[in-house]
Design an enzyme around this catalytic site. Structure first.
Site, mmCIF file in Angstrom:
data_model
loop_
_atom_site.group_PDB
_atom_site.id
_atom_site.type_symbol
_atom_site.label_atom_id
_atom_site.label_comp_id
_atom_site.label_asym_id
_atom_site.label_seq_id
_atom_site.Cartn_x
_atom_site.Cartn_y
_atom_site.Cartn_z
ATOM 1 N N ASP A 104 -4.241 19.185 -8.757
ATOM 2 C CA ASP A 104 -4.296 20.568 -8.264
ATOM 3 C C ASP A 104 -3.718 20.675 -6.858
ATOM 4 O O ASP A 104 -3.825 19.739 -6.059
ATOM 5 C CB ASP A 104 -5.767 21.041 -8.277
ATOM 6 N N HIS A 121 5.535 22.712 -7.995
ATOM 7 C CA HIS A 121 5.336 21.984 -9.252
ATOM 8 C C HIS A 121 6.352 20.845 -9.388
ATOM 9 O O HIS A 121 6.015 19.769 -9.874
ATOM 10 C CB HIS A 121 5.444 22.938 -10.452
ATOM 11 N N LEU A 161 0.289 0.802 -20.225
ATOM 12 C CA LEU A 161 -0.552 1.949 -19.869
ATOM 13 C C LEU A 161 -0.537 3.019 -20.960
ATOM 14 O O LEU A 161 0.523 3.380 -21.465
ATOM 15 C CB LEU A 161 -0.018 2.550 -18.562
HETATM 16 C C1 IPE Z 1 -6.892 23.154 -13.060
HETATM 17 O O1 IPE Z 1 -6.287 23.756 -11.971
HETATM 18 C C2 IPE Z 1 -5.911 22.938 -14.155
HETATM 19 C C3 IPE Z 1 -4.901 21.919 -13.897
HETATM 20 C C4 IPE Z 1 -4.772 21.165 -12.838
HETATM 21 C C5 IPE Z 1 -3.968 21.743 -14.952
HETATM 22 P P1 IPE Z 1 -6.360 25.335 -11.725
HETATM 23 O O2 IPE Z 1 -5.630 25.580 -10.470
HETATM 24 O O3 IPE Z 1 -5.873 26.051 -12.933
HETATM 25 O O4 IPE Z 1 -7.920 25.585 -11.581
HETATM 26 P P2 IPE Z 1 -8.720 26.799 -10.928
HETATM 27 O O5 IPE Z 1 -8.150 28.061 -11.516
HETATM 28 O O6 IPE Z 1 -8.516 26.726 -9.459
HETATM 29 O O7 IPE Z 1 -10.139 26.545 -11.308
HETATM 30 C C1 IPE Z 2 -1.833 22.551 -10.166
HETATM 31 O O1 IPE Z 2 -1.428 23.232 -9.032
HETATM 32 C C2 IPE Z 2 -0.844 22.654 -11.290
HETATM 33 C C3 IPE Z 2 -1.276 23.510 -12.407
HETATM 34 C C4 IPE Z 2 -2.432 24.073 -12.535
HETATM 35 C C5 IPE Z 2 -0.300 23.745 -13.448
HETATM 36 P P1 IPE Z 2 -1.683 24.789 -8.839
HETATM 37 O O2 IPE Z 2 -0.503 25.524 -9.333
HETATM 38 O O3 IPE Z 2 -2.978 25.192 -9.437
HETATM 39 O O4 IPE Z 2 -1.762 24.867 -7.267
HETATM 40 P P2 IPE Z 2 -2.711 25.804 -6.394
HETATM 41 O O5 IPE Z 2 -4.109 25.571 -6.828
HETATM 42 O O6 IPE Z 2 -2.277 27.232 -6.656
HETATM 43 O O7 IPE Z 2 -2.462 25.374 -4.979
HETATM 44 MG MG MG Z 3 -4.858 25.296 -8.685
#
Ligand code: IPE
Ligand code: IPE
Ligand code: MG
Length: 249
Positions: A18, A35, A129
């Site tokens: 995240d 990303h 792995l």
């Molecule tokens: C969790 O992250 C999902 C992934 C890392 C794939 P999110 O960014 O979607 O989670 P919330 O919305 O902050 O809980």
């Molecule tokens: C995690 O990073 C990747 C996915 C959930 C696909 P985020 O896109 O949730 O990044 P933040 O939480 O907005 O910083």
């Molecule tokens: Mg996120």
């Protein structure tokens, strides 16, 4: 920080990756670039886990709820995933990585589902792995799909309701043939599970870090592994019982 050869590693490491969006925002960049940078971190961590001899690495890449994001972001994430699958698979295969993708997948394009199948078949017998990518995955979905299969079998008369035990139920969940996650890492300073593994995390050690996923490197992984090696996993027993078991082992 170097990794000590004496520390005990998790057999199964699961990561909620995240913070890509915030990483990009801090740099006045688009979320999409965040990303892309996140993918670079994936490469590093996969390589390192392979070198350390970790058995299973599960990466939460896209949740069921992530479909709610703006169409443009969802499309770019799908594109990134499809391209990565194409460009990385031969190297992963050379490195003996066994790739699995878990999740509902029904909303994915036919060509992406085909690419997943090809990658799966190609790496099926690899001995290195086990890399699991959770996409369109949610812990609640996993439990429901298990319940649906079980009910189908009860209705067909091939399974007795009384035979449904905790152990049997677990065999209907995704990854039931692999060890349960020993360590869960969540990056970006969020302290929640966000519908990732639910059943499977019952006795998993949880590690949270403020580091945003694109910045999560080998050193950050080493810190998490060191944290894990210091945990006393009692599984409901007392500390004394746990020490006794360790002496016997
Ligand atoms: C969790 O992250 C999902 C992934 C890392 C794939 P999110 O960014 O979607 O989670 P919330 O919305 O902050 O809980
Ligand atoms: C995690 O990073 C990747 C996915 C959930 C696909 P985020 O896109 O949730 O990044 P933040 O939480 O907005 O910083
Ligand atoms: Mg996120």
């Amino acid at each position: 920080m170097s990794t000590s050869p004496c520390i005990s590693y998790p057999r199964h490491l699961a990561i909620i990756m995240d913070g890509n969006g915030r990483w990009a925002k801090q740099r006045h960049m688009s979320r999409v670039l965040g990303h892309r940078e996140g993918l670079k971190a994936v490469r590093k961590i996969v390589k390192k886990c392979g070198e350390l001899g970790i058995e299973v690495l599960t990466l939460f890449a896209f949740s069921r709820e992530n479909w709610r994001r703006p169409e443009e972001e969802v499309q770019s994430l799908m594109g990134l995933f499809a391209n990565a699958l194409k460009s990385e698979i031969s190297k992963l295969n050379q490195n003996q990585v066994q790739l699995r993708v878990i999740g509902n997948l029904s909303r994915f394009s036919k060509s992406l589902r085909h690419a997943i199948e090809v990658a799966h078949d190609l790496t099926l017998n690899n001995k290195g792995l086990k890399l699991v990518i959770a996409v369109d995955y949610s812990g609640q979905w996993d439990i429901i799909q298990a319940v649906q299969t079980l009910i189908g079998q009860v209705k067909a008369g091939t399974l007795q309701t009384e035979a449904i035990t905790q152990d049997l139920f677990a065999t209907y969940l995704n990854l039931s043939d692999l060890p349960l996650p020993d360590l869960l890492i969540r990056t970006s300073g969020e302290y929640r599970i966000s519908n990732f593994f639910l059943w499977q995390l019952a006795y998993t050690e949880l590690y949270f870090t403020e580091t945003l996923w694109p910045d999560f490197d080998e050193d950050a992984l080493n810190k998490a592994l060191l944290f894990y090696s210091k945990r006393e996993r009692r599984f409901g027993c007392t500390s004394e019982q746990h020490a006794e078991i360790n002496v016997e082992a």
